[in-house]
Design a protein around this motif. Structure first.
Motif, PDB file in Angstrom:
ATOM      1  N   TYR A  18    -112.600  51.536  -0.103  1.00  0.00           N
ATOM      2  CA  TYR A  18    -113.772  51.647   0.711  1.00  0.00           C
ATOM      3  C   TYR A  18    -114.168  49.897   0.945  1.00  0.00           C
ATOM      4  O   TYR A  18    -114.568  49.498   2.077  1.00  0.00           O
ATOM      5  N   ASN A  47    -116.710  49.111   3.670  1.00  0.00           N
ATOM      6  CA  ASN A  47    -117.765  49.773   3.204  1.00  0.00           C
ATOM      7  C   ASN A  47    -118.271  49.402   1.869  1.00  0.00           C
ATOM      8  O   ASN A  47    -118.053  50.337   0.960  1.00  0.00           O
ATOM      9  N   LYS A  96    -120.727  51.957  -0.328  1.00  0.00           N
ATOM     10  CA  LYS A  96    -120.089  52.936  -0.994  1.00  0.00           C
ATOM     11  C   LYS A  96    -119.000  52.378  -2.211  1.00  0.00           C
ATOM     12  O   LYS A  96    -118.982  52.828  -3.113  1.00  0.00           O
ATOM     13  N   GLN A 133    -121.235  51.464  -4.820  1.00  0.00           N
ATOM     14  CA  GLN A 133    -122.110  52.543  -5.690  1.00  0.00           C
ATOM     15  C   GLN A 133    -120.706  53.115  -6.686  1.00  0.00           C
ATOM     16  O   GLN A 133    -121.327  53.677  -7.763  1.00  0.00           O
TER      17      GLN A 133
END
Length: 179
Positions: free
Chosen positions: A157, A162, A165, A168
């Motif tokens: 990611y 990204n 993400k 996370q």
């Protein structure tokens, strides 16, 4: 001493005994077990797979490769040998052969995690995050607790930009893996 290792060491099953002896670095005794049981197990791909354990622990990649190929010659769909052959090809720097070996292992053992994870990592190392994600998402869906998978997926990611993400996933990784 006692424990699982001792139980394997005393096992009557030659395949387990070879593995145990090799892991305790008793290579001479392991190869005696190989020699004494060759006639009974010469058509068993798992037998050759365990012989390779000894050669890998001795860092003899060429012999490992030969015995993995022997296991595959007995059973072309023997995924453990195909996957491990891919690992050897990677160690030798042969990315193309490693890719083919991992893909074959996945084909013959579709639900097995290890060759998918190995192929995903190969893609990550080569900057092909989208292909890596295809495998990593599948693995993650079946086992969302594996920190290695979470870390690799987060890296893919990150490579795609990204960041949310990636962060996370990294927030749920244990400290040792995160470091």
């Amino acid at each position: 001493s006692s424990g699982v290792q001792d139980d394997l060491h005393d096992s009557q099953d030659p395949i387990n005994k070879i593995s145990s002896l090799c892991h305790t670095k008793d290579f001479n005794e392991a190869f005696n077990v190989v020699k004494n049981n060759y006639g009974s197990y010469k058509k068993n791909p798992s037998f050759y797979n365990q012989i390779v354990t000894c050669f890998l622990l001795k860092n003899e990649l060429r012999k490992s490769q030969l015995y993995y190929n022997k296991a595959i010659s007995l059973r072309k769909d023997y995924a453990p040998a195909l996957n491990n052959l891919g690992v050897i090809y990677l160690k030798q720097g042969n990315v193309n052969k490693a890719t083919v070996a991992f893909k074959k292992a996945i084909k013959y053992a579709h639900f097995t995690k290890t060759p998918k994870f190995n192929l995903a990592n190969l893609y990550l190392r080569n900057g092909i995050s989208s292909k890596a994600q295809n495998y990593l998402v599948t693995i993650y869906r079946s086992d969302s607790r594996d920190d290695s998978v979470k870390n690799a997926l987060a890296m893919s990611y990150l490579m795609d930009g990204n960041y949310a993400k990636a962060n996370q996933l990294w927030a749920s990784v244990n400290d040792d893996e995160y470091e």
